[in-house]
Design an enzyme around this catalytic site. Structure first.
Site, mmCIF file in Angstrom:
data_model
loop_
_atom_site.group_PDB
_atom_site.id
_atom_site.type_symbol
_atom_site.label_atom_id
_atom_site.label_comp_id
_atom_site.label_asym_id
_atom_site.label_seq_id
_atom_site.Cartn_x
_atom_site.Cartn_y
_atom_site.Cartn_z
ATOM 1 N N ARG A 137 0.805 -1.230 0.000
ATOM 2 C CA ARG A 137 0.000 0.000 0.000
ATOM 3 C C ARG A 137 0.837 1.279 0.000
ATOM 4 N NH1 ARG A 137 -2.966 -2.916 3.733
ATOM 5 N NH2 ARG A 137 -4.782 -3.896 2.784
ATOM 6 N N LYS A 159 4.245 11.779 -10.612
ATOM 7 C CA LYS A 159 3.400 10.971 -11.503
ATOM 8 C C LYS A 159 4.136 9.674 -11.780
ATOM 9 C CE LYS A 159 0.722 14.138 -14.393
ATOM 10 N NZ LYS A 159 0.473 14.540 -15.794
ATOM 11 N N GLU A 201 12.036 19.391 -23.718
ATOM 12 C CA GLU A 201 11.308 19.720 -22.477
ATOM 13 C C GLU A 201 11.873 20.989 -21.825
ATOM 14 O OE1 GLU A 201 8.639 18.078 -21.901
ATOM 15 O OE2 GLU A 201 8.938 16.126 -22.865
ATOM 16 N N LYS A 243 9.387 23.186 -13.117
ATOM 17 C CA LYS A 243 8.476 22.078 -12.804
ATOM 18 C C LYS A 243 8.133 22.093 -11.300
ATOM 19 C CE LYS A 243 6.837 17.631 -13.805
ATOM 20 N NZ LYS A 243 6.893 16.416 -14.566
ATOM 21 N N GLU A 253 -2.810 18.196 -11.137
ATOM 22 C CA GLU A 253 -3.196 18.682 -12.462
ATOM 23 C C GLU A 253 -4.661 19.084 -12.562
ATOM 24 O OE1 GLU A 253 -1.137 16.647 -15.587
ATOM 25 O OE2 GLU A 253 -2.480 17.452 -17.116
ATOM 26 N N ARG A 257 -1.021 23.010 -13.548
ATOM 27 C CA ARG A 257 -0.091 21.977 -14.046
ATOM 28 C C ARG A 257 -0.309 21.704 -15.539
ATOM 29 N NH1 ARG A 257 2.039 16.669 -10.594
ATOM 30 N NH2 ARG A 257 3.414 15.907 -12.204
ATOM 31 N N ASN A 261 1.758 21.050 -20.436
ATOM 32 C CA ASN A 261 1.395 20.357 -21.683
ATOM 33 C C ASN A 261 1.658 21.197 -22.922
ATOM 34 O OD1 ASN A 261 0.575 18.033 -20.420
ATOM 35 N ND2 ASN A 261 -1.516 18.780 -20.109
ATOM 36 N N HIS A 264 2.475 19.562 -26.077
ATOM 37 C CA HIS A 264 2.172 18.139 -25.865
ATOM 38 C C HIS A 264 0.801 17.722 -26.394
ATOM 39 C CE1 HIS A 264 5.742 18.184 -23.455
ATOM 40 N NE2 HIS A 264 5.623 16.895 -23.151
ATOM 41 N N HIS A 268 1.357 14.648 -28.570
ATOM 42 C CA HIS A 268 0.849 13.278 -28.382
ATOM 43 C C HIS A 268 0.096 12.817 -29.620
ATOM 44 C CE1 HIS A 268 1.079 13.963 -23.781
ATOM 45 N NE2 HIS A 268 2.121 13.273 -24.192
ATOM 46 N N HIS A 280 9.283 11.103 -28.628
ATOM 47 C CA HIS A 280 8.499 12.054 -27.835
ATOM 48 C C HIS A 280 9.046 13.481 -28.011
ATOM 49 C CE1 HIS A 280 5.962 13.485 -24.610
ATOM 50 N NE2 HIS A 280 7.020 14.020 -24.015
HETATM 51 N N1 LIG Z 1 6.208 10.679 -14.763
HETATM 52 C C1 LIG Z 1 6.256 11.769 -15.505
HETATM 53 O O1 LIG Z 1 5.853 12.862 -15.074
HETATM 54 C C2 LIG Z 1 6.835 11.683 -16.887
HETATM 55 C C3 LIG Z 1 7.070 12.852 -17.627
HETATM 56 C C4 LIG Z 1 7.664 12.745 -18.874
HETATM 57 C C5 LIG Z 1 8.009 11.487 -19.375
HETATM 58 N N2 LIG Z 1 7.751 10.366 -18.644
HETATM 59 C C6 LIG Z 1 8.109 9.035 -19.134
HETATM 60 O O2 LIG Z 1 9.524 8.958 -19.272
HETATM 61 C C7 LIG Z 1 9.844 7.962 -20.249
HETATM 62 C C8 LIG Z 1 10.933 8.486 -21.145
HETATM 63 O O3 LIG Z 1 12.064 8.753 -20.361
HETATM 64 P P1 LIG Z 1 13.551 8.679 -20.961
HETATM 65 O O4 LIG Z 1 13.611 9.449 -22.237
HETATM 66 O O5 LIG Z 1 14.480 9.032 -19.863
HETATM 67 O O6 LIG Z 1 13.645 7.156 -21.422
HETATM 68 P P2 LIG Z 1 14.358 5.855 -20.831
HETATM 69 O O7 LIG Z 1 14.207 5.741 -19.387
HETATM 70 O O8 LIG Z 1 13.860 4.723 -21.672
HETATM 71 O O9 LIG Z 1 15.886 6.109 -21.188
HETATM 72 C C9 LIG Z 1 16.291 6.144 -22.537
HETATM 73 C C10 LIG Z 1 17.500 5.213 -22.743
HETATM 74 O O10 LIG Z 1 18.643 5.838 -22.167
HETATM 75 C C11 LIG Z 1 19.352 4.891 -21.368
HETATM 76 N N3 LIG Z 1 20.044 5.666 -20.350
HETATM 77 C C12 LIG Z 1 19.531 6.113 -19.168
HETATM 78 N N4 LIG Z 1 20.465 6.825 -18.515
HETATM 79 C C13 LIG Z 1 21.589 6.813 -19.295
HETATM 80 C C14 LIG Z 1 22.881 7.387 -19.167
HETATM 81 N N5 LIG Z 1 23.204 8.134 -18.112
HETATM 82 N N6 LIG Z 1 23.773 7.171 -20.161
HETATM 83 C C15 LIG Z 1 23.444 6.433 -21.257
HETATM 84 N N7 LIG Z 1 22.241 5.895 -21.436
HETATM 85 C C16 LIG Z 1 21.319 6.086 -20.457
HETATM 86 C C17 LIG Z 1 18.292 3.946 -20.874
HETATM 87 O O11 LIG Z 1 18.859 2.696 -20.526
HETATM 88 C C18 LIG Z 1 17.362 3.856 -22.091
HETATM 89 O O12 LIG Z 1 17.857 2.878 -22.969
HETATM 90 C C19 LIG Z 1 8.551 7.642 -20.980
HETATM 91 O O13 LIG Z 1 8.070 6.389 -20.567
HETATM 92 C C20 LIG Z 1 7.590 8.742 -20.524
HETATM 93 O O14 LIG Z 1 6.234 8.327 -20.505
HETATM 94 C C21 LIG Z 1 7.181 10.451 -17.412
HETATM 95 ZN ZN LIG Z 2 7.055 15.460 -22.481
#
Ligand SMILES: NC(=O)c1ccc[n+]([C@@H]2O[C@H](COP(=O)([O-])OP(=O)(O)OC[C@H]3O[C@@H](n4cnc5c(N)ncnc54)[C@H](O)[C@@H]3O)[C@@H](O)[C@H]2O)c1
Ligand SMILES: [Zn+2]
Length: 377
Positions: A137, A159, A201, A243, A253, A257, A261, A264, A268, A280
């Site tokens: 939980r 999130k 971003e 942020k 949101e 918040r 977007n 976005h 999207h 993205h």
């Molecule tokens: N929770 C939120 O508020 C929020 C906001 C925006 C995006 N997201 C989510 O984030 C995700 C995208 O995040 P991302 O772009 O970081 O992708 P990711 O976590 O898939 O990382 C991208 C790649 O980079 C590699 N990597 C990570 N750190 C590294 C480093 N220091 N050196 C070399 N390689 C490295 C990872 O292994 C992966 O292969 C999506 O799933 C998206 O939905 C969430």
């Molecule tokens: Zn984004």
């Protein structure tokens, strides 16, 4: 890359931002940004409290780059942790991985007083955060983001969630971390394409809320993409601050918040219409370009600022328009499917000047006309 996880850093060498959450129980937390601060994670953890066990959650790619070194450093300071990892990439952001993690935690004796530490990009952050949200939980967790996107965006704000076969982020929970630790040194191994994702971003943050950050980005130009850029730490702190400010005022949101977007809403739709061939960051950049044009038409954004915003997006090698093979009909249908159009109206985040966001309702008819004019061929 050399990631030295042994020295100590002084308090002055890092920026301590704060998410202030107005709630009955205080869930406010710090977002730390500074080169080398991962060396001090043990100290930050001890400041927060003591835990029955510690789990580092990472992906198989980040594991040898950062997580194993971090585990060794924590051990030096008497924090013994378990290391749990899964295959990298969006395809791991699912319930099977979460269940597998939960089973591993049970097998290793984790309980309600255990702490999880997510070490990785946005995927790891979302999976580790969601696991922490539902395990027994809800247990506490810390975010150690290792991509630029995660440091300026996904690790902050609580999130968490995973994808379903029918869509992204369809299962999730708001669960705030106890702490976010962003060390720009871990970004040295990040490929340039992943840097661009983060900059999409960062440009968004500057356009909606921070004109100073925008000028800084303009001054640095293409040097921003270099891996050892000295100004990067300041840029990360400023974008993270945007942020923090927004989330502090609107955790779930219900209002402000939504300005996050910017780019976005259409971004999207573009991701979906391109069948995810656009990343993205590329889709958000193209979405911002259209939003900038809409801002000129509907929110009074001046020509000079339109030109400056478009020039910055272009200099960072991000798309400056919607790809020619995507038409306004497919975008409108993606917006419909995403429930963005209600009673024939779509709400867009626009900017009236650089650093000032406004929400503007646009009718489907006007939207189609404008998409045909500036958005798509
Ligand atoms: N929770 C939120 O508020 C929020 C906001 C925006 C995006 N997201 C989510 O984030 C995700 C995208 O995040 P991302 O772009 O970081 O992708 P990711 O976590 O898939 O990382 C991208 C790649 O980079 C590699 N990597 C990570 N750190 C590294 C480093 N220091 N050196 C070399 N390689 C490295 C990872 O292994 C992966 O292969 C999506 O799933 C998206 O939905 C969430
Ligand atoms: Zn984004």
């Amino acid at each position: 890359m050399s990631l030295a996880l042994c020295g100590e850093r002084s308090e002055q060498a890092m920026q301590r931002l704060r998410i202030e959450l107005k709630a009955e129980t205080d869930r406010s937390y710090d977002v730390l940004v500074g080169r080398g601060i991962l060396n001090d994670l043990h100290r930050e953890i001890k400041k927060i409290g003591s835990f029955s066990s510690y789990g580092l959650v990472t992906d198989d790619f980040v594991r040898p780059l950062v997580a194993e070194r971090l585990q060794a450093n924590l051990r030096l300071h008497n924090i013994n942790s378990e290391l749990l990892s899964f295959p990298p990439g969006e395809s791991s952001k699912n319930m099977e991985i979460v269940l597998h993690l939960c089973q591993q935690l049970i097998a290793r004796g984790f309980d309600r007083k255990s702490l999880l530490i997510g070490v990785g990009g946005g995927v790891v952050g979302d999976v580790a955060g969601f696991t922490a949200a539902i395990f027994m939980r809800g247990i506490p967790y810390i975010q150690v983001p290792t991509t630029l996107l995660a440091q300026v965006d996904s690790a902050i704000g609580g999130k968490t969630g995973v994808d379903l076969p029918s869509g992204k982020n369809l299962l999730g929970a708001f669960h705030q971390p106890l702490l976010v630790v962003s060390d720009p040194d871990v970004l040295l191994t990040l490929p340039v394409e992943a840097r661009r994702e983060g900059f999409a971003e960062i440009i968004k943050a500057a356009l909606i809320a921070d004109p100073e950050l925008f000028s800084l980005l303009e001054n640095e130009g293409t040097q921003l993409l270099e891996s050892d850029n000295e100004v990067l730490e300041t840029i990360i702190a400023k974008a993270a601050q945007v942020k923090c400010r927004v989330v502090s005022q609107d955790e779930q949101e219900s209002g402000l918040r939504r300005i996050l977007n910017f780019g976005h809403t259409l971004g999207h739709a573009l991701e979906a219409a391109s069948h995810y061939s656009l990343t993205h960051g590329q889709a958000v950049a193209a979405g911002m370009v259209v939003a900038i044009r809409f801002s000129q038409q509907w929110a009074g954004l001046g020509q000079d600022e339109v030109d400056r915003a478009l020039a910055l997006i272009q200099r960072l090698g991000l798309p400056t328009g919607v790809p020619g093979d995507i038409n306004s009909e497919s975008l409108l249908s993606a917006l419909e499917k995403d429930k963005k159009i209600q009673a024939n109206i779509c709400h867009f985040v626009l900017i009236s000047k650089i650093g000032q966001a406004v929400i503007h309702p646009i009718s489907v008819q006007d939207l189609k006309g404008s998409l045909d004019k500036f958005g798509t061929n």
